[in-house]
Structures are given as structure tokens and as C-alpha cells.
Design a protein around this motif. Sequence first.
Motif, short mmCIF file in Angstrom:
data_model
loop_
_atom_site.label_atom_id
_atom_site.label_comp_id
_atom_site.label_asym_id
_atom_site.label_seq_id
_atom_site.Cartn_x
_atom_site.Cartn_y
_atom_site.Cartn_z
N LYS A 97 0.82 -1.20 0.00
CA LYS A 97 0.00 0.00 0.00
C LYS A 97 0.86 1.26 0.00
CE LYS A 97 -4.12 -1.83 2.33
NZ LYS A 97 -5.07 -1.62 3.46
N LEU A 98 0.35 2.31 -0.62
CA LEU A 98 1.02 3.61 -0.61
C LEU A 98 0.85 4.24 0.77
CD1 LEU A 98 -0.20 4.85 -4.08
CD2 LEU A 98 2.18 4.52 -3.46
N THR A 99 1.93 4.83 1.27
CA THR A 99 1.89 5.38 2.62
C THR A 99 1.61 6.88 2.63
OG1 THR A 99 4.31 5.69 2.57
CG2 THR A 99 3.47 3.64 3.53
N ILE A 100 1.64 7.55 1.48
CA ILE A 100 1.35 8.98 1.50
C ILE A 100 -0.15 9.18 1.68
CG2 ILE A 100 3.30 9.44 -0.03
CD1 ILE A 100 1.29 10.19 -2.20
N PRO A 101 -0.56 10.16 2.48
CA PRO A 101 -2.00 10.39 2.68
C PRO A 101 -2.68 10.90 1.42
CG PRO A 101 -0.70 12.11 3.77
CD PRO A 101 0.27 11.08 3.27
N ALA A 102 -3.86 10.39 1.16
CA ALA A 102 -4.63 10.78 -0.01
C ALA A 102 -5.97 11.38 0.43
CB ALA A 102 -4.87 9.58 -0.93
N ALA A 103 -6.21 12.62 0.03
CA ALA A 103 -7.49 13.28 0.29
C ALA A 103 -8.31 13.22 -1.00
CB ALA A 103 -7.27 14.73 0.71
N VAL A 104 -9.47 12.60 -0.95
CA VAL A 104 -10.31 12.40 -2.13
C VAL A 104 -11.58 13.22 -1.96
CG1 VAL A 104 -11.43 10.72 -3.61
CG2 VAL A 104 -9.36 10.08 -2.37
N ALA A 105 -11.73 14.25 -2.78
CA ALA A 105 -12.83 15.21 -2.60
C ALA A 105 -13.78 15.22 -3.79
CB ALA A 105 -12.26 16.61 -2.38
N LEU A 106 -15.07 15.17 -3.49
CA LEU A 106 -16.09 15.37 -4.51
C LEU A 106 -16.33 16.87 -4.63
CD1 LEU A 106 -18.71 12.61 -3.63
CD2 LEU A 106 -16.88 12.49 -5.32
N SER A 107 -16.06 17.43 -5.79
CA SER A 107 -16.28 18.86 -6.00
C SER A 107 -17.76 19.11 -6.33
CB SER A 107 -15.38 19.36 -7.13
OG SER A 107 -15.70 18.71 -8.35
N LYS A 108 -18.14 20.39 -6.41
CA LYS A 108 -19.50 20.79 -6.81
C LYS A 108 -20.58 20.15 -5.96
CE LYS A 108 -17.66 20.76 -11.55
NZ LYS A 108 -17.78 20.21 -12.90
N ILE A 109 -20.28 19.89 -4.69
CA ILE A 109 -21.22 19.16 -3.84
C ILE A 109 -22.48 19.98 -3.59
CG2 ILE A 109 -20.46 19.95 -1.56
CD1 ILE A 109 -21.08 16.28 -2.63
N ASP A 110 -22.41 21.32 -3.78
CA ASP A 110 -23.58 22.16 -3.58
C ASP A 110 -24.72 21.79 -4.53
OD1 ASP A 110 -23.36 24.53 -5.98
OD2 ASP A 110 -21.55 23.43 -5.50
N THR B 252 -3.58 5.41 4.33
CA THR B 252 -4.30 6.53 4.92
C THR B 252 -5.00 7.33 3.83
OG1 THR B 252 -2.60 6.72 6.64
CG2 THR B 252 -4.13 8.57 6.40
N TYR B 253 -6.32 7.40 3.90
CA TYR B 253 -7.07 8.24 2.95
C TYR B 253 -8.31 8.76 3.65
CZ TYR B 253 -10.62 4.60 2.10
OH TYR B 253 -11.63 3.69 2.24
N ALA B 254 -8.85 9.85 3.13
CA ALA B 254 -10.05 10.45 3.70
C ALA B 254 -10.91 11.01 2.58
CB ALA B 254 -9.69 11.54 4.71
N LEU B 255 -12.22 11.05 2.81
CA LEU B 255 -13.19 11.47 1.81
C LEU B 255 -13.78 12.83 2.19
CD1 LEU B 255 -14.99 8.03 1.39
CD2 LEU B 255 -13.15 8.96 -0.04
N PHE B 256 -14.02 13.67 1.18
CA PHE B 256 -14.49 15.03 1.42
C PHE B 256 -15.56 15.40 0.40
CE2 PHE B 256 -10.14 14.59 2.77
CZ PHE B 256 -10.09 15.25 3.98
N GLY B 257 -16.38 16.37 0.77
CA GLY B 257 -17.33 16.99 -0.15
C GLY B 257 -17.16 18.49 -0.05
N LEU B 258 -17.02 19.18 -1.17
CA LEU B 258 -16.75 20.61 -1.13
C LEU B 258 -17.31 21.30 -2.37
CD1 LEU B 258 -14.20 21.15 -3.31
CD2 LEU B 258 -12.94 19.97 -1.53
N SER B 259 -17.34 22.60 -2.30
CA SER B 259 -17.74 23.41 -3.44
C SER B 259 -16.92 24.69 -3.44
CB SER B 259 -19.23 23.75 -3.38
OG SER B 259 -19.57 24.68 -4.41
N ALA B 260 -16.20 24.93 -4.53
CA ALA B 260 -15.38 26.13 -4.62
C ALA B 260 -16.25 27.38 -4.82
CB ALA B 260 -14.37 26.00 -5.76
N LEU B 261 -17.30 27.26 -5.63
CA LEU B 261 -18.15 28.42 -5.92
C LEU B 261 -19.31 28.56 -4.94
CD1 LEU B 261 -18.32 28.22 -9.84
CD2 LEU B 261 -16.83 29.65 -8.42
#
Length: 386
Positions: free
Chosen positions: A270-283, A339-348
Amino acid sequence: MITCPYCFTKVAPGRIAFRCLGAGGRAKGCAPRPDTVLGAFRGGAGDPVLPPVFTARRAGRRAACPSCSRESAWRVCPSCHSRLPAEYCANPGKIVALVGAKHAGKSTYIAVLVHELMNRVGEELHSSIVPCDDRTIERYKQDFAGPLYGERKLLLSTQSAVASPRDPLVYLFTRTVGRLRRRTASLTLVLFDTAGEDLRQREMSELHLRYLSAADAVIFLLDPLELPGAHAALTGAARARSGTLAGDLMSDQMDVVARVTELLRGKSGKLTIPAAVALSKIDELRESMERQSALHRAREPIGALDLDDRDAVDEQVRSLLHQWEAGMIDRYLQQHYTTYALFGLSALGSVPEGEAVARSGIRPYRVEDPLLWLLYRFKMLHGVRR
């Protein structure tokens, strides 16, 4: 070792090169000449004309040019001849790579994230973020902040690096950490606006391999509007904007995650670097979520990572991926990353109106969450349970 934030070559501090200051005022110096190394790296039409590069037996903060004897503090990478800012050499920090699928909104995310780190989030964290070179200042104002914040126009899709070679945006993020023993910690944000098609083409992989292999962390930006199972949850303008890549067999969100993971992998396991996985445009999808969903809550600005909120958002996004027939992304990450984590975000923060930002303005939502989690992983931000 110091990693050049432009060509991503690792350089021992004692082997950093210098560029002569050249002649200036009454001071005599070397005449400028074409720098073929820098010209080849930039891939431009011609070689920049600059004073020559030289090496020093003991590279410190300054070195004397062997040809004209002028002392220079202008340090450069010996491999690509790009200038290495003094602050960067003193605090190499961590390199965070940003990658994403086509139409995921990477350029918009970069524009808004940097703006928030300079303002709202920077004030909350008592941190500073400064560009490491003039090119970063120029590109951010001209290609990102100017169109989006000045003209209120949506940013154009990133062109492939084959047709449009470009420099990364390099920022030094610094904050004071520690309660009893205060120290300054830094994070190097190297934001390379990678076109989605560059990541999917095997002949292009060498262009980005060093960028990814040098990363201490990676942020994946995925477009939920391109997940087939999410289409039913969309309404109005958002539904019209979805599924635009359905006929593009090489733009699947899962394929981008797998392709980048392939480039990151140096050995088995497994890769040891942390990976942040984000869904954009969640709004554009929040209306379909339950009112008690963690993604209906804005993050509270407490100057720390709220671990309870982090767990709730992670679980909510995981549930959505499985609900939207994209559970394989979660399973794949579990198999290939420690190590990974899931996110939901919106830039606009709201659905654009044609090619312009919505009249309500730019209202970013949780855009800083992936970076806050990485700061926590790097021990630059403490976490709290409430």
C-alpha cells in the motif's frame, strides 16, 4: 535533500547552484547569455537570456561567481536552472500534489483555495501563504484570480501540457505550531494545474511522474456530476450540466484515481502517502441529501481539526459513493492506501449562471477541508473531539 518545486529533482543542500548577478550599476559582472537548460525545461519558443549559472564548492546562502567574483544569493536548481527562493531552501516543507479528472474544477479550486488561505482560513489558523516566485504571482493574478474574482467569469478548462507548457504555482504555507515549545512549520503547496487528459494518456505519464513521485500527499478532485448514479439526484441547471463526458471512455473518475495511483507506486504494498479524495460541486447535490447530513453543516472555524466533524463527513461521502454506484472508488482506495479520507466541497458555492459566477457571488463551502486534514497528518494542526 531539497526537492526542486519545478522539475522535482532532489538536490543536496550543498549542491545547489547559483546564478551570477551580472553587471549592475557600477558593479562589473558576467554578460547575459542564452540559458539552454532553462529554455529546454520551459519548452518555450526560445532560450531566456540571463547571467550564467555556476556551482560552488561549499554552497551556502551566498557564493562568489568564479568568472567575475561577484557574490550572488540567487540560488537555482542545477537540473532545470529554475530559481529556488531563499525561503523555500530554508524551509523545504512538504509537497502536496493536486490532481483530478477532466471538468472536476481544478483551476477554480486552486483560485478559491489560495484566496481563502490568504484571507478567511489564514486568519483562523494564524498562518501565512506567500508565492515563491514572480511567475506564481503573475499566473495566479492573470489566469485565476483576475477572471474569477475580478470579471466573475468561469475559468476555462486546462489545456494539455503538450499544447500549452506551463509552470506550477508554488506557495510556501507557514504557521507556528506547538503549545509549550513553539516552532515554525511549513508546507510547500505545488499546484500544478494538470489537464485531465494528461493523466489518462500513457505517453504523457513521464511529464507528471516526477511531480507525483515527489509528493508527500495528494489531493484527488473528482466531479460527482459525472458519476452515473448521481444523475437522478440532480435538478434543473445541475442536471443539464451533468454527464457531459459520458461518451468519453477515457474520462471515468475511477480510471483517473487508478492511473494516478499507478504513477505514484514505487514498490509493492500500500502507498503510505496520505490521499485526500474530494467530490467537488457538492452544492449541486445537497438538495438530495438528508437534512441531518454532515454535508449540510458548514465547518466551524475553531483553528483546529474537528475530528468528530471529520468522521461524519467521511462517512457521509462514503455512503454517497456507494449510493451513486461509485463504491468501487472507496474499495480501491482502501486496498491501495494506508491513509485516505473522503471530502465533499464546493469552490463556488452555487450553480454558475451560464459562463459566469452566480449573482449571489463566490461562497466557498468546505474548500479548505482536505488541506486542514493534511495539516493534521503533518502535525501542523491539532485535532479536537467535542
